[in-house]
Scaffold this motif. Structure first.
Motif: not given
Ligand SMILES: Nc1ncnc2c1ncn2[C@@H]1O[C@H](COP(=O)(O)OP(=O)(O)OP(=O)(O)O)[C@@H](O)[C@H]1O
Length: 737
Positions: A224-231, A263-267, A272-275, A462-469
């Motif tokens: 649920t993180s984006t590449p920018r968030e992961a980095l 950079a702002d697309t979910c992994i 979950i659809n993503g990169l 974790e909060m971001r993941a809970a909201v996005r998933d």
């Protein structure tokens, strides 16, 4: 991107720009000339960065401003090309569209501009007589398996080194040993011998592994993180320095890895659809590159990718090597294009080194031994095929021939590394481009952040993941709603009936034709139904709390193991962050479940006391689910082990048979079951005002005066299961490497 072609009338400028090329393109990622075309202007068409300072004195203080006009552009360069400081205007043809984002996805156009902040480390990694042996079986069946045998080799900074070999030849094992990610010792039943040298000094790779980036074959990242968030997450927990410096480094890495567009697309993951696969792999590389390590090890970075995506990944690695890193990767079956990017090759066969040297030397070496690679064939394919198809005696003789050649070379060489036993610090010497273009980031060094910072970053993620998933969120609440309504309707008004009947006198009831015993039996039966309704509420709370954890934690565990192994954070903050995010979620679930049941079933107990009990039960259920997720060997086993733990909870809840009627040797299990305690607390709260409640309490082994003991047991079980989870997670993490 569309480049700017130098017009015919500007041939002198073209020459100037060409001469500008070599120095400029190394210094400035936005400016270089290729095939007479000026490339890499920023999206606004401005060349904002001054050319490299110090490379050429006459360019000091020069700057360039470009502006589009129709299909032409004017490029003004204020610089002292000829020793003067005059301003000149040159007209350059600019094919539309002009204002285009640099195409960082196209590796051919990026070339030397990548990883400009990576200084040269001039670090050579060498290994000598590396052997690894593993013991399998026990007692008489114990067997020693030799996985690596006397493997020698080297990897230099500035070079892309590739370990080639057929499946099972020991590529991953060698890489793990070099990266300090291979556990050994009695406990693991693995013995590793040999020597590893870095920068001329003997080192234990495990001791310096924080300076060695390791990219696993599988891209284990938060979907649920984006590449920018992961980095950003990796940078926040692994780097010192201020936020601006970190953000600058992240932007540079995203650009260098060709990830700006996504950079702002979910992994993403299987659900979950993503990169795309290639983008995901480059993100995984970026996460490890955040500390700007001296050595980068990658296990099968091209596996599962199509040929172009694989090429893009290896192109990134090549540029990383050119930027000054020591890059080592294992490759299973490199295409010709990919193999052409490799500088140095190590061929492994049955855990032994068959050949090692520069790529160009590989063909001639095998040619000399009578194995000529046919014209047009991929030499890598040819050698791998050879290793797999030739009989064992032949490959053994090839290995023997190489060992002899090497021994002779070593004897004649006087450049053996120093034998200082002190472990060398694998540190980068910041000179060259690093000093020039990224001086601001010199303050960014690898660190271990405090417990509080780790916890905060983990909670945010974790909060971001809970909201996005959405899937898990839907399962979480739909499961609660559906079960709540189903049970609510089945037990509709069960609490009201009993109160109304309590208000009737026994005398009134006897008028309806029932005798005293029948009235009491009827009341007892209704009390049981009422109690069963409470049990169902508890069951809904327990199952809907554990289900999302069982669904998601197994997928996340490999991410934890990877991040923990790279020293990003510790076990405790990770566990606590999971709990910290689960508690508000289970609170909302409990509020919804109890809110509906309280109204539909007409419950009588204190709402807040009931809610508190349900929340405590849900937290306990989450702790158990996490403990299961931590304990199982393979994440997929969670689904099978879950019912083994949760179904017996119902057995001891008292709805089927009172615990006192169970066989004595099974009764101890009630102390490990949290559901019965929660049900007892719910019973006491709900039936407090109901006459004849003793009848029910006796049948269910509920003691009203033990209310606090039941609550204490519930809290204690939350702690016990949490500690079990933490300990098992710690063991898993320790066992990994
Ligand atoms: N800890 C271990 N205990 C026992 N055997 C092991 C261990 N680790 C690796 N092996 C064995 O050593 C051999 C080499 O394994 P390794 O994973 O290094 O091969 P590989 O060349 O990377 O293969 P692939 O390309 O298929 O990934 C295999 O036969 C493997 O089963």
């Amino acid at each position: 991107m569309a480049g700017l072609e130098v017009g015919d009338d500007s041939s002198a400028v073209a020459a100037d720009l060409m001469s500008l090329d070599m120095a400029e393109r190394e210094a400035d990622p936005f400016l270089f000339v290729q095939d007479g075309t000026l490339r890499g202007l920023d999206g606004q068409g401005r060349l904002t960065r001054p050319p490299s300072e110090g490379n050429s004195p006459q360019r000091e203080g020069s700057s360039a401003v470009a502006s589009p006009r129709n299909d032409r552009m004017n490029l003004r360069m204020r610089r002292g090309y000829d020793g003067t400081s005059s301003s000149s205007w040159w007209r350059l043809r600019a094919p539309p569209p002009f204002l285009e984002v640099p195409d960082l996805e196209d590796p051919s156009k990026i070339g030397l501009t990548r990883f400009s902040s990576f200084g040269e480390s001039s670090l050579e990694l060498r290994w000598e007589a590396l052997s690894m042996c593993s013991w399998t079986g026990h007692g008489k069946k114990e067997e020693a398996v030799q996985i690596l045998t006397n493997v020698d080799g080297a990897a230099r900074s500035g070079q892309l080194t590739c370990i080639l070999g057929p499946s099972g030849s020991g590529k991953t094992t060698l890489l793990n040993v070099l990266a300090g990610r291979q556990s050994s010792g009695q406990r693991h039943r693995i013995r590793i011998t040999g020597q590893v040298w870095a920068a001329g000094q003997r080192v234990d790779p495990r001791a310096v592994r924080s300076r060695i980036a390791y990219v696993m074959q599988k891209d284990e990242m938060f979907a649920t993180s984006t590449p920018r968030e992961a980095l950003a997450f990796s940078a926040a927990l692994r780097l010192s320095g201020n936020r601006e410096d970190r953000n600058e480094l992240i932007s540079e890495l995203l650009g260098s890895l060709g990830l700006l567009r996504c950079a702002d697309t979910c992994i993403g993951n299987a659900v979950i659809n993503g990169l795309s696969g290639g983008q995901r792999k480059r993100t995984a590389i970026g996460v490890e590159l955040i500390t700007r390590p001296d050595i980068v090890c990658l296990d099968e970075p091209t596996s599962g990718l199509d040929s172009y995506a694989a090429y893009q990944v290896v192109r990134v690695l090549k540029d990383l090597a050119l930027a000054g890193c020591t890059v080592i990767c294992t490759l299973h079956q490199p295409s010709s294009e990919i193999f052409a990017l490799v500088d140095h090759v190590i061929c492994l066969c049955n855990g032994r080194c068959l050949w090692e040297g520069d790529r160009e030397q590989m063909g001639p070496h095998f040619d000399k031994l009578g194995y000529r690679c046919p014209v047009g064939f991929n030499p890598a394919d040819f050698v791998i095929f050879l290793m797999q198809t030739e009989p064992r005696e032949k490959t053994d003789s090839l290995i023997g021939a190489w060992t002899n050649t090497r021994a002779e070379a070593n004897l004649s060489s006087s450049s053996l590394p120093s034998t200082s036993p002190a472990a060398a610090e694998l540190c980068r010497t910041p000179h060259g481009r690093a000093g020039l273009s990224f001086a601001a980031n010199a303050s960014l060094g690898p660190v271990t952040k405090s417990f509080r910072k780790q916890l905060w970053q983990l909670i945010k993620r974790e909060m971001r993941a809970a909201v996005r998933d959405r899937t898990t969120m839907t399962v979480r609440f739909v499961l609660s709603v559906v079960l709540t309504f189903l049970f609510g309707l089945v037990f509709q008004g069960v609490g009201r009936t009993i109160i109304e009947e309590e208000e009737q006198t026994l005398f009134d009831l006897q008028w309806s034709g029932l005798n005293h015993d029948e009235v009491l039996a009827m009341r007892k039966r209704k009390m049981e139904w009422h109690f069963n309704a409470l049990v169902q509420v508890a069951l809904v709370a327990m199952l809907s709390a554990c289900q999302p954890v069982i669904l998601t934690f197994p997928l996340e565990r490999p991410v934890f193991l990877r991040e923990h192994s790279s020293g990003t954070y510790n076990v405790l903050p990770y566990y606590l962050s999971k709990m910290a995010v689960e508690i508000p979620l289970v609170f909302m679930q409990s509020l919804m479940t109890l809110g509906v049941c309280y109204v539909v079933m007409s419950l009588n107990g204190n709402f807040w006391a009931l809610l508190g009990t349900i929340v405590l039960l849900s937290v306990c259920s989450v702790a158990v689910a996490l403990a299961i997720g931590c304990a199982v060997r393979q994440p997929r086993e969670t689904g099978a082990v879950g019912p083994l733990v949760f179904v017996p909870q119902m057995l001891f809840s008292g709805i089927f048979i009172p615990v006192s009627h169970m066989p004595a040797y099974l009764r101890w299990m009630q102390y490990c079951s949290f559901l019965p305690y929660a049900i007892k607390v719910l019973g006491i709260v709900e039936f407090r005002r109901v006459p004849h409640k003793e009848v029910l309490f006796d049948a269910q082994d509920i003691r009203e005066d033990s209310l606090l003991v039941y609550i204490a047991f519930l809290i204690l079980l939350v702690f016990i299961f949490s500690l079990m989870g933490i300990e098992m997670l710690r063991r898993r993490a320790k066992h990994l490497f």
